[in-house]
Design a protein around this motif. Structure first.
Motif, mmCIF file in Angstrom:
data_model
loop_
_atom_site.group_PDB
_atom_site.id
_atom_site.type_symbol
_atom_site.label_atom_id
_atom_site.label_comp_id
_atom_site.label_asym_id
_atom_site.label_seq_id
_atom_site.Cartn_x
_atom_site.Cartn_y
_atom_site.Cartn_z
ATOM 1 N N ARG A 62 40.719 52.566 81.338
ATOM 2 C CA ARG A 62 41.371 52.632 80.028
ATOM 3 C C ARG A 62 40.456 52.111 78.926
ATOM 4 N NH1 ARG A 62 46.351 50.537 82.862
ATOM 5 N NH2 ARG A 62 46.008 48.458 82.007
ATOM 6 N N GLY A 63 39.265 51.687 79.321
ATOM 7 C CA GLY A 63 38.297 51.191 78.354
ATOM 8 C C GLY A 63 38.582 49.776 77.883
ATOM 9 N N GLU A 64 39.413 49.045 78.669
ATOM 10 C CA GLU A 64 39.719 47.663 78.276
ATOM 11 C C GLU A 64 38.866 46.684 79.076
ATOM 12 O OE1 GLU A 64 43.905 47.014 78.955
ATOM 13 O OE2 GLU A 64 44.415 48.924 78.005
ATOM 14 N N LYS A 65 38.754 45.479 78.528
ATOM 15 C CA LYS A 65 38.156 44.394 79.306
ATOM 16 C C LYS A 65 39.174 43.957 80.357
ATOM 17 C CE LYS A 65 34.729 41.928 76.695
ATOM 18 N NZ LYS A 65 34.324 40.621 76.185
ATOM 19 N N ALA A 66 38.689 43.616 81.543
ATOM 20 C CA ALA A 66 39.617 43.179 82.592
ATOM 21 C C ALA A 66 39.716 41.661 82.574
ATOM 22 C CB ALA A 66 39.135 43.670 83.951
ATOM 23 N N ILE A 67 40.865 41.149 82.110
ATOM 24 C CA ILE A 67 41.099 39.698 82.052
ATOM 25 C C ILE A 67 42.175 39.367 83.088
ATOM 26 C CG2 ILE A 67 41.744 37.738 80.584
ATOM 27 C CD1 ILE A 67 39.261 39.256 79.589
ATOM 28 N N VAL A 68 41.791 38.545 84.054
ATOM 29 C CA VAL A 68 42.662 38.292 85.208
ATOM 30 C C VAL A 68 43.331 36.923 85.103
ATOM 31 C CG1 VAL A 68 42.689 37.986 87.727
ATOM 32 C CG2 VAL A 68 41.229 39.750 86.687
ATOM 33 N N LEU A 69 44.613 36.877 85.425
ATOM 34 C CA LEU A 69 45.310 35.602 85.608
ATOM 35 C C LEU A 69 45.661 35.500 87.090
ATOM 36 C CD1 LEU A 69 46.859 33.050 84.635
ATOM 37 C CD2 LEU A 69 48.823 34.544 84.217
ATOM 38 N N ASP A 70 45.098 34.484 87.749
ATOM 39 C CA ASP A 70 45.345 34.275 89.185
ATOM 40 C C ASP A 70 46.176 32.997 89.304
ATOM 41 O OD1 ASP A 70 45.197 33.655 91.899
ATOM 42 O OD2 ASP A 70 43.016 33.367 91.936
ATOM 43 N N ILE A 71 47.472 33.154 89.547
ATOM 44 C CA ILE A 71 48.344 31.968 89.612
ATOM 45 C C ILE A 71 48.412 31.471 91.057
ATOM 46 C CG2 ILE A 71 50.645 31.028 89.181
ATOM 47 C CD1 ILE A 71 51.071 33.105 87.056
ATOM 48 N N GLY A 72 48.045 30.212 91.244
ATOM 49 C CA GLY A 72 48.018 29.622 92.589
ATOM 50 C C GLY A 72 46.760 30.050 93.308
ATOM 51 N N THR A 73 45.630 29.691 92.727
ATOM 52 C CA THR A 73 44.357 30.236 93.222
ATOM 53 C C THR A 73 43.930 29.646 94.559
ATOM 54 O OG1 THR A 73 42.186 30.954 92.442
ATOM 55 C CG2 THR A 73 42.728 28.618 92.113
ATOM 56 N N GLY A 74 44.429 28.461 94.909
ATOM 57 C CA GLY A 74 44.051 27.856 96.197
ATOM 58 C C GLY A 74 42.552 27.664 96.273
ATOM 59 N N LYS A 121 46.684 23.076 86.579
ATOM 60 C CA LYS A 121 47.988 22.933 85.943
ATOM 61 C C LYS A 121 49.000 23.787 86.688
ATOM 62 C CE LYS A 121 47.123 22.069 81.039
ATOM 63 N NZ LYS A 121 47.293 22.615 79.689
ATOM 64 N N HIS A 122 50.251 23.474 86.480
ATOM 65 C CA HIS A 122 51.285 24.414 86.889
ATOM 66 C C HIS A 122 51.248 25.547 85.875
ATOM 67 C CE1 HIS A 122 55.318 26.027 87.785
ATOM 68 N NE2 HIS A 122 55.078 25.544 88.992
ATOM 69 N N SER A 123 51.482 26.759 86.328
ATOM 70 C CA SER A 123 51.327 27.899 85.418
ATOM 71 C C SER A 123 52.226 27.780 84.187
ATOM 72 C CB SER A 123 51.603 29.204 86.160
ATOM 73 O OG SER A 123 52.926 29.206 86.662
ATOM 74 N N THR A 124 53.371 27.113 84.332
ATOM 75 C CA THR A 124 54.280 27.019 83.185
ATOM 76 C C THR A 124 53.764 26.040 82.123
ATOM 77 O OG1 THR A 124 55.576 25.403 84.425
ATOM 78 C CG2 THR A 124 56.365 27.668 84.459
#
Ligand code: SAH
Length: 679
Positions: A62-74, A121-124
Motif C-alpha cells: 500500500r506504499g505505507e511504512k510498516a510500524i509494528v506494535l508487539d504487545i507482550g513481546t516476551g 509497561k503494561h500496554s494500557t
C-alpha cells in the motif's frame, strides 16, 4: 529487601509466611514459566513468522511504512520476526520487568537495536505522540496473549484498549482472527471431576449409600478453567454427541469489545446420550485468508500430519451445570457466556422465551454447594474412583471392631462416613461440612481444633483405637507432603490406645527413571529460534532453576505426559505410621540400573500407602503397560518429577549411562525431601 511467600508447612499442614530472598518470586516466575515451551513450539513460531511477513508485505504494497506494535513481546521474538520481514519500526511492549530486560539484551544481540524499542509497561499505560512512548499509532498489531481458554490472560481488554489508543483504523493484525470450537460429549470420567457420585457401602446391616447434598446437583461449580492435554484422553473415555461447531470468533484487526456477552448455537445431536461436557479449543488464522492456521484441535478432529506437542496451549473441559439427556436429531441450543476473562456454558432444549437477549444470564458461575471449593477436579475424580473406595472399605472392615473409637485425619474425606457405616462405635474427624445431607451430624463428631491442639474433652475422654487417613491434604504440593498425616499422628499420640491401629499402617516413597515423550521440552534450552539467538532466555531460565542450592522436584500429573520407564520402579524410603516421626533424618543411597535404552530425562517419585495387610494404594505408577515400557499413572494425582538437566541439555544420545546413583534425604524437621542424582 525481603519478600514473604505463603507456603504450607508439611509438618503442620498450616500456611506459613516465609521470608524469601527478594528475587525468589521472580526466579519462580521465570523457572516455572512457559517461555521455553513457547520457544519450542515450532508450529506456532513458523506460522507467526509467515503471518508477520504477509502483514508487512500488505502494508508495504500500500506504499505505507510498516510500524509494528508487539504487545507482550516476551523475548522480543515476534518483533525480531517483524524487523527481519522489513518492518520500519517495532514497539515491543512487555509488562514483566525481567522479561523486558531480557528482550533488550536479545534484541541487541541479534542486531535489531535501531528497529525495535522495548517498552517496559503494561500496554494500557503506553502513550502515543511526539513525547510519548510511541511516536505514532502502529499499523500492524502483533500479539501472543492467549491461554488455553483464549481470553484468560486478558487478550480482550488489551485489544480493546490497543484499538482505541495505539493502532490505526484498518490496521493489520497477526493473528488476524481466533475461532473457538466446541463439541458436546458424554463422559463418565470427565463428569466425575465435577459431581460426587453416590458411594455404595455393603455394611453388616444392609447397603448404605452416601449421597451428595442436593445443592450439589444443580451447582454450576467454579469458573476456573479446566485445561488438560485432551490428546491423552482415550476415545473410549467419552462419547461424542455432536459435530464440532464454531462457538464464536474474534477479528483482531477491528475494534474488539471485551464486555460480557453470550453466543448461542444450534446443535443437532449425532447420537442420543447424556450431555455432560463441552470440550473446547481454538485456532488462530495468522492472515485474513485463513491460509496460515494454527490449531489446538485434538487428535480425533485434526489430520494427524504436523502434530505439534505444546503445554502452553491445551484444550478446555467445561462442565454443564447439570446433565441433560439429548436425542439424536433433536435440536438443542448451546450458549457460551463470557466475561472479560473466562467462558462458561449452558445447554437448553428450546430457544425459549428466556432466550430473549435481556434474560440470558451472563453472571459467572458461583459454587453454591461448597464442595467445588473444598475439592478440586482431580480430587472429585479420586473420591469417585470406586476401586479406590473399595480398597478403603476392605481395609476398614479388617480393622474396625464394634467398640472402635475412630479418628480420621484427612481433608474433605469420606472415610469418617465409611467408618461409621462399617460399624465403628464412635467417629471423630476434623472440620468438614458434608454430613448434613447424609443425616450424620450427630453420628460423626467434628473437632474444631487442629490435631496439635486436640484435648481429651474433644474425644469425650475416650482414647482412639483406630486412627485413619487417606491421607490427603489440600495444601500438599508434592506427594510426600501428605506425610503431614504422620506428623498429626505424632501430635495426637497421647490420645491413642496402646494397641491403636493406624490405617494406613505405613507409606513408602518409590522412584523410577524415565524418558518423557515430550515433557522434557519445558526444561530444555532453545538456543536458536527461527534464526534468532534466544540463548539469553535459556541462561535466565537456567539461572532461576539453580536459584536454590538444592534443586527441587516439581509436581506434574503424568497421565497427561507420556513417558517410558528406563529402570524398574524402586522403593526408596518407608515411613512407619505405627511409630511417631523420628528425630533423625531418613536417608537412603543407592544405584538403579537402566534396563531400557533411552534418554534419562529424569526421575519420577510417588507415594504408596499400605492400608492394611495386602492392600496398598499407589498415587503414582499403576503399571508398566507393555514391553516398550509405557507407563500408566494414577489419573487423580500429581507425581514428583526431578529433571536431569545434563541429559535434557545435551544434543546427542552418545554415552548412555547404565545406571543412576541417588541420594535421598527426608528431613523430619521440615517434612521436605532433598535429592541428588548422578548419571
Ligand atoms: N511474544 C512472545 C511472548 C508471549 S508471552 C512470544 O510470542 O514468544 C506473553 C507476554 O505478554 C508475557 O511476557 C506477559 O508478561 C506479557 N503481557 C501480557 N499482557 C500484556 C500487556 N497488556 N502489556 C504488556 N505486556 C503484556
Amino acid at each position: 529487601m525481603k519478600t514473604f511467600c505463603g507456603r504450607a508447612n508439611p509438618t503442620t499442614g498450616a500456611m506459613e509466611w516465609l521470608e524469601e530472598d527478594e528475587n525468589y518470586d521472580y526466579h519462580q516466575e521465570i523457572a516455572r514459566s512457559r517461555y521455553a515451551d513457547m520457544l519450542h513450539d515450532k508450529d506456532r513460531n513458523v506460522k507467526y513468522y509467515q503471518g508477520i511477513r504477509a502483514a508487512v508485505s500488505r502494508v508495504k504494497e500500500r506504499g505505507e511504512k510498516a510500524i509494528v506494535l508487539d504487545i507482550g513481546t516476551g523475548t522480543g521474538l515476534l518483533s525480531m520476526m517483524a524487523a527481519s520481514a522489513g518492518a520500519d519500526f517495532c514497539y515491543a511492549i512487555e509488562v514483566f520487568k525481567p522479561m523486558a530486560n531480557a528482550a533488550v539484551k536479545i534484541v541487541e544481540k541479534n542486531g535489531f537495536c535501531d528497529k525495535i524499542k522495548v517498552i517496559n509497561k503494561h500496554s494500557t499505560e503506553v502513550t502515543v505522540g511526539p513525547d510519548g512512548d510511541m511516536q505514532c499509532r502502529a499499523n500492524i498489531l502483533v500479539t501472543e496473549l492467549f491461554d488455553t481458554e483464549l481470553i484468560g490472560e486478558g487478550a480482550l481488554p488489551t485489544y480493546e484498549h490497543a484499538h482505541k489508543y495505539l493502532v490505526q483504523e484498518g490496521c493489520e493484525a497477526v493473528p488476524h482472527r481466533a475461532t473457538v470450537y466446541v463439541q458436546l460429549v458424554e463422559s463418565k470420567r470427565m463428569w466425575s471431576w465435577n459431581k460426587l457420585f453416590p458411594v455404595h457401602v455393603e455394611a453388616e446391616d444392609g447397603e448404605k449409600i452416601i449421597v451428595s447434598p442436593s445443592e450439589m446437583e444443580n451447582c454450576p461449580g467454579v469458573p476456573s478453567v479446566c485445561d488438560i492435554q485432551l490428546n491423552q484422553m482415550p476415545s473410549s473415555d467419552f462419547t461424542i454427541l455432536s459435530d464440532v461447531v464454531t462457538m464464536f470468533s474474534v477479528d483482531f484487526s477491528k475494534p474488539v469489545r471485551s464486555a460480557s456477552t453470550y453466543y448461542t448455537v444450534q446443535l443437532e445431536p449425532v447420537k442420543s446420550g447424556k450431555a455432560q461436557i463441552v470440550l473446547s479449543w481454538w485456532d488462530i488464522d495468522m492472515d485474513p485468508s485463513g491460509m496460515i492456521n494454527c490449531t489446538m484441535a485434538p487428535y480425533w478432529v485434526k489430520s494427524t500430519s504436523a502434530f505439534q506437542w505444546r503445554d502452553h496451549w491445551m484444550q478446555c473441559v467445561y462442565f454443564l451445570p447439570n446433565e441433560e439427556p439429548v436425542l439424536q436429531g433433536e435440536k438443542v441450543y448451546l450458549t457460551a457466556c463470557r466475561d472479560e476473562y473466562s467462558v462458561w456454558y449452558k445447554l437448553q432444549k428450546a430457544r425459549g422465551e428466556e432466550e430473549n437477549k435481556a434474560d440470558v444470564r451472563v453472571e459467572s458461575p458461583v459454587c453454591r454447594c461448597q464442595a467445588h471449593l473444598l475439592w478440586n477436579r482431580p480430587r472429585f475424580g479420586e473420591l469417585n474412583d470406586q476401586n479406590r473406595t473399595r480398597q478403603y472399605i476392605e481395609s476398614l472392615m479388617k480393622v474396625l471392631k464394634t467398640d472402635s473409637v475412630c479418628l480420621c485425619i484427612s481433608d474433605g474425606s469420606l472415610l469418617p462416613v465409611l467408618a461409621h457405616y462399617l460399624g465403628a462405635k464412635q467417629v471423630h474427624c476434623f472440620f468438614f461440612k458434608f454430613f448434613k445431607a447424609n443425616h450424620l451430624e450427630d453420628k460423626i463428631k467434628i473437632i474444631e481444633a487442629r490435631p496439635e491442639l486436640l484435648t481429651s474433652s474433644h474425644l469425650e475422654d475416650k482414647k482412639i483405637s483406630v486412627l485413619v487417613g487417606e491421607p490427603f491434604f489440600t495444601t500438599s504440593l508434592l506427594p510426600w507432603h501428605n506425610l503431614y498425616f504422620w506428623y498429626a499422628r505424632t501430635a495426637v499420640t497421647s490420645h491413642l490406645t496402646s494397641n491403636v491401629t493406624v490405617l494406613p499402617q505405613s507409606a513408602s516413597l518409590h522412584m523410577m527413571i524415565v524418558e518423557f515423550q515430550d515433557l522434557w521440552r519445558i526444561r530444555s534450552p532453545c538456543g536458536i529460534c527461527e534464526g534468532f539467538d534466544v540463548q539469553t532466555m535459556d541462561d535466565m531460565i537456567k539461572n532461576s532453576l539453580n536459584f536454590r542450592e538444592s534443586k527441587e522436584a516439581e509436581p506434574h500429573p503424568l497421565w497427561e505426559y507420556p513417558c517410558k520407564s528406563l529402570s524398574d520402579p524402586r522403593e526408596v524410603l518407608t515411613f512407619d505410621f505405627r511409630k511417631t516421626v523420628p528425630q533423625h533424618c531418613l536417608r537412603t543411597e543407592g544405584s538403579v540400573s537402566l534396563s531400557r535404552k533411552g534418554k534419562s530425562h529424569g526421575a519420577v517419585l510417588w507415594m504408596e500407602y499400605h492400608l492394611a495387610a495386602g492392600i496398598s494404594i499407589s498415587t503414582g505408577l499403576i503399571q508398566i503397560s507393555n514391553e516398550k515400557g509405557n507407563c500408566e499413572w494414577n489419573p487423580h494425582c500429581k507425581q514428583a518429577v526431578y529433571f536431569f538437566s545434563s541429559v535434557i541439555e545435551s544434543e546427542t544420545l552418545s554415552d548412555l549411562p547404565s545406571a543412576v546413583t541417588y541420594a535421598i534425604n527426608f528431613n523430619t524437621k521440615t517434612g521436605e525431601i532433598a535429592m541428588d542424582f548422578q548419571l
